[in-house]
Design a protein around this motif. Structure first.
Motif, PDB file in Angstrom:
ATOM      1  N   LEU A  15      10.277  67.377 -71.249  1.00 17.01           N
ATOM      2  CA  LEU A  15       9.143  66.494 -71.488  1.00 17.01           C
ATOM      3  C   LEU A  15       8.805  65.649 -70.267  1.00 17.01           C
ATOM      4  N   ASN A  16       9.814  65.148 -69.575  1.00 13.69           N
ATOM      5  CA  ASN A  16       9.531  64.318 -68.409  1.00 13.69           C
ATOM      6  C   ASN A  16       8.920  65.113 -67.267  1.00 13.69           C
ATOM      7  N   GLU A  17       9.293  66.382 -67.168  1.00 12.61           N
ATOM      8  CA  GLU A  17       8.681  67.243 -66.142  1.00 12.61           C
ATOM      9  C   GLU A  17       7.209  67.457 -66.468  1.00 12.61           C
ATOM     10  N   TYR A  18       6.928  67.719 -67.762  1.00 16.93           N
ATOM     11  CA  TYR A  18       5.525  67.855 -68.164  1.00 16.93           C
ATOM     12  C   TYR A  18       4.759  66.581 -67.837  1.00 16.93           C
ATOM     13  N   GLN A  19       5.351  65.432 -68.165  1.00 11.32           N
ATOM     14  CA  GLN A  19       4.665  64.166 -67.943  1.00 11.32           C
ATOM     15  C   GLN A  19       4.335  63.968 -66.467  1.00 11.32           C
ATOM     16  N   GLN A  20       5.268  64.294 -65.614  1.00  9.18           N
ATOM     17  CA  GLN A  20       5.047  64.127 -64.170  1.00  9.18           C
ATOM     18  C   GLN A  20       3.915  65.024 -63.685  1.00  9.18           C
ATOM     19  N   ARG A  21       3.920  66.275 -64.125  1.00  8.59           N
ATOM     20  CA  ARG A  21       2.887  67.213 -63.671  1.00  8.59           C
ATOM     21  C   ARG A  21       1.536  66.884 -64.300  1.00  8.59           C
ATOM     22  N   ALA A  22       1.536  66.424 -65.534  1.00 10.47           N
ATOM     23  CA  ALA A  22       0.277  66.066 -66.186  1.00 10.47           C
ATOM     24  C   ALA A  22      -0.354  64.856 -65.507  1.00 10.47           C
ATOM     25  N   ASN A  23       0.462  63.890 -65.148  1.00  8.41           N
ATOM     26  CA  ASN A  23      -0.068  62.683 -64.515  1.00  8.41           C
ATOM     27  C   ASN A  23      -0.642  62.956 -63.132  1.00  8.41           C
ATOM     28  N   ALA A  24      -0.206  64.028 -62.515  1.00  5.97           N
ATOM     29  CA  ALA A  24      -0.740  64.390 -61.200  1.00  5.97           C
ATOM     30  C   ALA A  24      -2.204  64.817 -61.288  1.00  5.97           C
ATOM     31  N   THR A  25      -2.658  65.128 -62.502  1.00  3.49           N
ATOM     32  CA  THR A  25      -4.062  65.542 -62.690  1.00  3.49           C
ATOM     33  C   THR A  25      -4.947  64.400 -63.166  1.00  3.49           C
ATOM     34  N   ASP A  26      -4.379  63.213 -63.261  1.00  2.00           N
ATOM     35  CA  ASP A  26      -5.123  62.044 -63.738  1.00  2.00           C
ATOM     36  C   ASP A  26      -6.198  61.671 -62.718  1.00  2.00           C
ATOM     37  N   GLN A  27      -7.452  61.602 -63.183  1.00  2.00           N
ATOM     38  CA  GLN A  27      -8.570  61.271 -62.291  1.00  2.00           C
ATOM     39  C   GLN A  27      -8.905  59.783 -62.291  1.00  2.00           C
ATOM     40  N   VAL A  28      -8.235  59.020 -63.176  1.00  2.00           N
ATOM     41  CA  VAL A  28      -8.478  57.581 -63.221  1.00  2.00           C
ATOM     42  C   VAL A  28      -7.105  56.903 -63.246  1.00  2.00           C
ATOM     43  N   SER A  29      -6.404  57.000 -62.142  1.00  2.00           N
ATOM     44  CA  SER A  29      -4.989  56.602 -62.116  1.00  2.00           C
ATOM     45  C   SER A  29      -4.748  55.154 -61.688  1.00  2.00           C
ATOM     46  N   ASP A  30      -5.780  54.472 -61.220  1.00  2.00           N
ATOM     47  CA  ASP A  30      -5.615  53.096 -60.754  1.00  2.00           C
ATOM     48  C   ASP A  30      -5.494  52.158 -61.951  1.00  2.00           C
ATOM     49  N   THR A  31      -4.264  51.737 -62.262  1.00  2.00           N
ATOM     50  CA  THR A  31      -4.043  50.924 -63.460  1.00  2.00           C
ATOM     51  C   THR A  31      -4.602  49.502 -63.334  1.00  2.00           C
ATOM     52  N   GLN A  32      -5.111  49.146 -62.154  1.00  2.00           N
ATOM     53  CA  GLN A  32      -5.743  47.834 -62.006  1.00  2.00           C
ATOM     54  C   GLN A  32      -7.145  47.836 -62.604  1.00  2.00           C
ATOM     55  N   ARG A  33      -7.663  49.014 -62.887  1.00  2.00           N
ATOM     56  CA  ARG A  33      -9.001  49.141 -63.474  1.00  2.00           C
ATOM     57  C   ARG A  33      -8.885  49.349 -64.975  1.00  2.00           C
ATOM     58  N   ILE A  34      -9.736  48.671 -65.738  1.00  2.00           N
ATOM     59  CA  ILE A  34      -9.702  48.792 -67.186  1.00  2.00           C
ATOM     60  C   ILE A  34     -10.004  50.219 -67.622  1.00  2.00           C
ATOM     61  N   GLU A  35     -10.815  50.925 -66.824  1.00  2.00           N
ATOM     62  CA  GLU A  35     -11.149  52.314 -67.160  1.00  2.00           C
ATOM     63  C   GLU A  35      -9.890  53.185 -67.177  1.00  2.00           C
ATOM     64  N   SER A  36      -8.954  52.881 -66.291  1.00  2.00           N
ATOM     65  CA  SER A  36      -7.732  53.673 -66.221  1.00  2.00           C
ATOM     66  C   SER A  36      -6.906  53.533 -67.489  1.00  2.00           C
ATOM     67  N   LEU A  37      -6.908  52.342 -68.062  1.00  2.00           N
ATOM     68  CA  LEU A  37      -6.105  52.099 -69.247  1.00  2.00           C
ATOM     69  C   LEU A  37      -6.798  52.577 -70.518  1.00  2.00           C
ATOM     70  N   MET A  38      -8.125  52.437 -70.573  1.00  2.00           N
ATOM     71  CA  MET A  38      -8.853  52.748 -71.792  1.00  2.00           C
ATOM     72  C   MET A  38      -9.241  54.210 -71.922  1.00  2.00           C
ATOM     73  N   THR A  39      -9.420  54.904 -70.796  1.00  2.00           N
ATOM     74  CA  THR A  39      -9.851  56.307 -70.863  1.00  2.00           C
ATOM     75  C   THR A  39      -8.901  57.168 -71.688  1.00  2.00           C
ATOM     76  N   PRO A  40      -7.576  57.113 -71.453  1.00  2.00           N
ATOM     77  CA  PRO A  40      -6.693  57.962 -72.263  1.00  2.00           C
ATOM     78  C   PRO A  40      -6.639  57.544 -73.732  1.00  2.00           C
ATOM     79  N   VAL A  41      -6.801  56.253 -74.006  1.00  2.00           N
ATOM     80  CA  VAL A  41      -6.795  55.799 -75.400  1.00  2.00           C
ATOM     81  C   VAL A  41      -8.007  56.354 -76.140  1.00  2.00           C
ATOM     82  N   LEU A  42      -9.174  56.232 -75.506  1.00  2.00           N
ATOM     83  CA  LEU A  42     -10.392  56.764 -76.124  1.00  2.00           C
ATOM     84  C   LEU A  42     -10.350  58.287 -76.191  1.00  2.00           C
TER      85      LEU A  42
END
Length: 297
Positions: free
Chosen positions: A3-30
């Motif tokens: 599972l952790n390997e999947y998580q690492q590889r999946a996060n590498a495809t994140d297009q809104v990875s800057d957690t300082q932006r509200i969009e980064s936090l809300m996009t995956p929730v929505l």
């Protein structure tokens, strides 16, 4: 794949990875909410079209994959790992649904390290005898090996509701969980673990006994709202969680929510029978972790 390997590889495809932006936090929730709706749509179409909807399995797999990606992303942005989440979830569900009734499944034996005279009996029979107070109030007398539990009990209520039989709950706790500070201190059992002053003080003392009585009152109050659990095969999570909070500092906290649930359901199955015919014998068995009721002929 772990599972952790999947998580690492999946996060590498994140297009809104800057957690300082509200969009980064809300996009995956929505996104998670949206794909959950998509899953419902797939099932709706399957219900409508049946076997004709041949892409159902493939589409369901795709949607579940999207859901996993969003869960992984939300976890990562909250400094959580999928493996930790999965492990904690299994512990939680095992605690809730483990209804094991014997030592072979790890049910605790709190008396194992103590001498015989400080242990609950493995098998016990308690006689139930209906009686009345001088004013005509219904009461019940319980006795063990000829020794009374105490004075005859009434419901202590304006309208009779059967609470006078609530010692059944404590007896069920003994049978299922090997626990009841209230009954340890009673003359008929008299098995307080005095060889260990700390255990005698904390586990078998007054505060623990008050909690024991509080749980009896709590489950009775909840049962009144649920037909005294007749025809019911589960207890609410809220009730079990509250019991867990009350007993968190006691040895009985090692018992699972599932084991508490079985104790409560068994207790009320017996309680209902005693209410209907309050003359008989309660039989508790620590080996099978059950309490039964045999009516007098």
């Amino acid at each position: 794949m772990r599972l952790n390997e999947y998580q690492q590889r999946a996060n590498a495809t994140d297009q809104v990875s800057d957690t300082q932006r509200i969009e980064s936090l809300m996009t995956p929730v929505l996104g998670l909410s949206g794909r959950a709706g998509a899953l419902s749509t797939e099932y709706l179409r399957y219900l409508r079209d049946g076997a004709a909807y041949q892409a159902f399995r493939q589409r369901t797999g795709e949607v579940l994959g999207d859901l996993l990606w969003y869960v992984s992303n939300i976890a990562h942005k909250n400094d959580l790992t999928l493996e930790d989440i999965a492990r904690q979830n299994l512990e939680k569900t095992s605690n809730r649904w483990d209804r094991g009734t014997g030592e072979e499944v790890g049910a605790p034996d709190f008396d194992a390290a103590f001498p015989d005279n400080e242990r609950f009996p493995r098998l016990f029979a308690v006689d139930v005898t209906p009686t009345r107070k001088p004013d005509g109030t219904s009461a019940v007398s319980l006795s063990y090996n000829g020794n009374p539990f105490g004075d005859p009990l009434t419901d202590n209520a304006e309208n009779e509701d059967g609470y006078r039989f609530h010692d059944i709950f404590h007896l069920a706790f003994v049978s299922h969980l090997g626990w009841s500070p209230v009954l340890r201190g009673r003359l008929f059992f008299n098995c307080k673990r005095k060889s260990s002053p700390a255990v005698d003080e904390v586990e078998d003392g007054g505060r623990a006994a008050v909690i024991d009585e509080a749980i009896a009152a709590l489950i009775f109050n909840e049962a009144q709202k649920n037909s005294y659990y007749e025809g019911v095969n589960s207890v609410s999570n809220q009730l079990l969680q509250l019991i867990g909070q009350l007993t968190g500092h006691l040895e009985v906290s090692r018992c699972t929510m599932g084991q508490w649930e079985q104790a409560i359901l068994n207790a009320f199955a017996v309680w209902r029978r005693v209410c209907r015919q309050p003359s008989g014998r309660l039989i508790g068995n620590r080996e099978t972790r059950r309490i039964e009721y045999v009516t007098n002929p």
